[in-house]
Write a protein that holds these residues in place. Sequence first.
Motif, short mmCIF file in Angstrom:
data_model
loop_
_atom_site.label_atom_id
_atom_site.label_comp_id
_atom_site.label_asym_id
_atom_site.label_seq_id
_atom_site.Cartn_x
_atom_site.Cartn_y
_atom_site.Cartn_z
N GLN A 68 0.83 -1.21 0.00
CA GLN A 68 0.00 0.00 0.00
C GLN A 68 0.86 1.26 0.00
OE1 GLN A 68 -3.43 0.35 -0.17
NE2 GLN A 68 -3.40 -1.82 -0.66
N LYS A 69 1.97 1.24 0.73
CA LYS A 69 2.89 2.39 0.75
C LYS A 69 3.45 2.65 -0.64
CE LYS A 69 4.78 2.30 5.47
NZ LYS A 69 6.04 2.09 6.24
N LYS A 70 3.88 1.58 -1.31
CA LYS A 70 4.43 1.73 -2.66
C LYS A 70 3.37 2.30 -3.61
CE LYS A 70 7.94 -1.87 -2.37
NZ LYS A 70 8.36 -3.20 -2.84
N GLU A 71 2.17 1.77 -3.51
CA GLU A 71 1.08 2.25 -4.37
C GLU A 71 0.77 3.72 -4.07
OE1 GLU A 71 -3.59 1.25 -5.44
OE2 GLU A 71 -2.44 -0.15 -4.19
N TYR A 72 0.75 4.07 -2.79
CA TYR A 72 0.50 5.45 -2.39
C TYR A 72 1.56 6.39 -2.95
CZ TYR A 72 0.26 9.60 0.54
OH TYR A 72 0.21 10.90 0.97
N LYS A 73 2.84 6.00 -2.79
CA LYS A 73 3.94 6.83 -3.28
C LYS A 73 3.88 6.99 -4.80
CE LYS A 73 7.11 5.97 0.54
NZ LYS A 73 8.39 5.38 0.95
N MET A 74 3.54 5.92 -5.50
CA MET A 74 3.43 5.98 -6.95
C MET A 74 2.29 6.92 -7.36
SD MET A 74 2.96 2.82 -9.64
CE MET A 74 1.31 2.47 -9.05
N ASN A 75 1.14 6.78 -6.74
CA ASN A 75 0.00 7.64 -7.04
C ASN A 75 0.27 9.09 -6.66
OD1 ASN A 75 -1.55 5.59 -8.15
ND2 ASN A 75 -2.49 5.06 -6.20
N PHE A 76 0.95 9.29 -5.54
CA PHE A 76 1.30 10.64 -5.11
C PHE A 76 2.21 11.30 -6.14
CE2 PHE A 76 3.85 13.74 -2.77
CZ PHE A 76 2.86 14.47 -2.13
N HIS A 77 3.17 10.56 -6.64
CA HIS A 77 4.09 11.08 -7.66
C HIS A 77 3.32 11.45 -8.94
CE1 HIS A 77 7.84 11.69 -9.77
NE2 HIS A 77 7.44 10.87 -10.71
N LYS A 78 2.39 10.58 -9.36
CA LYS A 78 1.57 10.87 -10.55
C LYS A 78 0.75 12.14 -10.34
CE LYS A 78 0.90 6.15 -12.24
NZ LYS A 78 -0.11 5.08 -12.45
N LEU A 79 0.15 12.28 -9.16
CA LEU A 79 -0.65 13.46 -8.86
C LEU A 79 0.20 14.73 -8.87
CD1 LEU A 79 -3.04 12.19 -6.05
CD2 LEU A 79 -3.64 12.86 -8.37
N ARG A 80 1.42 14.64 -8.36
CA ARG A 80 2.31 15.79 -8.35
C ARG A 80 2.62 16.23 -9.79
NH1 ARG A 80 7.26 15.69 -4.46
NH2 ARG A 80 5.55 16.10 -3.02
N GLU A 81 2.87 15.26 -10.67
CA GLU A 81 3.11 15.58 -12.08
C GLU A 81 1.87 16.21 -12.72
OE1 GLU A 81 4.34 11.95 -13.92
OE2 GLU A 81 6.35 12.01 -13.05
N LEU A 82 0.71 15.63 -12.44
CA LEU A 82 -0.53 16.17 -12.98
C LEU A 82 -0.80 17.58 -12.47
CD1 LEU A 82 -2.91 13.08 -12.86
CD2 LEU A 82 -1.96 14.18 -14.89
N LYS A 83 -0.49 17.82 -11.21
CA LYS A 83 -0.70 19.16 -10.64
C LYS A 83 0.11 20.19 -11.40
CE LYS A 83 -0.42 21.84 -6.40
NZ LYS A 83 0.00 21.87 -5.01
N GLY A 84 1.36 19.86 -11.71
CA GLY A 84 2.19 20.77 -12.50
C GLY A 84 1.59 21.05 -13.87
N SER A 85 1.09 20.01 -14.52
CA SER A 85 0.46 20.17 -15.83
C SER A 85 -0.80 21.02 -15.73
CB SER A 85 0.10 18.81 -16.43
OG SER A 85 1.26 18.05 -16.66
N ILE A 86 -1.60 20.77 -14.72
CA ILE A 86 -2.84 21.52 -14.53
C ILE A 86 -2.55 22.99 -14.29
CG2 ILE A 86 -4.79 21.86 -12.95
CD1 ILE A 86 -4.83 18.77 -12.65
N GLU A 87 -1.57 23.28 -13.45
CA GLU A 87 -1.23 24.68 -13.18
C GLU A 87 -0.71 25.36 -14.44
OE1 GLU A 87 1.48 24.28 -9.91
OE2 GLU A 87 -0.14 24.25 -8.42
N HIS A 88 0.05 24.66 -15.25
CA HIS A 88 0.55 25.23 -16.50
C HIS A 88 -0.61 25.55 -17.44
CE1 HIS A 88 3.09 25.89 -19.97
NE2 HIS A 88 2.40 24.99 -20.64
N ILE A 89 -1.55 24.63 -17.56
CA ILE A 89 -2.71 24.85 -18.42
C ILE A 89 -3.56 26.01 -17.90
CG2 ILE A 89 -4.89 23.82 -19.19
CD1 ILE A 89 -3.34 21.12 -19.32
#
Length: 121
Positions: free
Chosen positions: A29-50
């Motif tokens: 669960q920790k690994k899955e959480y960290k992976m999803n958190f990383h994806k969300l961080r990348e998406l947040k950057g894209s969303i802010e840019h848009i």
Amino acid sequence: MTDVEEITSNNDDIVPEEELKHRDAIEAQKKEYKMNFHKLRELKGSIEHIQRLMEKSGKRIQSDFDVWYREMCGEKQESVGAYARMASSSSSSLEVKKGAITPLSDNSVSDINGCEDEAWK
């Protein structure tokens, strides 16, 4: 070995197996959480840019519209200025439209001056 010792030793054997299963599940669960958190961080950057691009585009559209609106009102104001000069030199209110002279009501003069005729509402 007494009955209590036997039960305790059996529980000790069971607990570590269950504990290991739970620990493995927690680690997964920790690994899955960290992976999803990383994806969300990348998406947040894209969303802010848009969002920044949309704000910039919105400001540009507003600016372009303001320029166009001033140009349209300026053309109307120029024609009103010519009309006002002509009206002050003659006794009747007239408007020049494509070479034709037509009567003009007093209300339409104030509407054109304010650039608020039906086309602008």
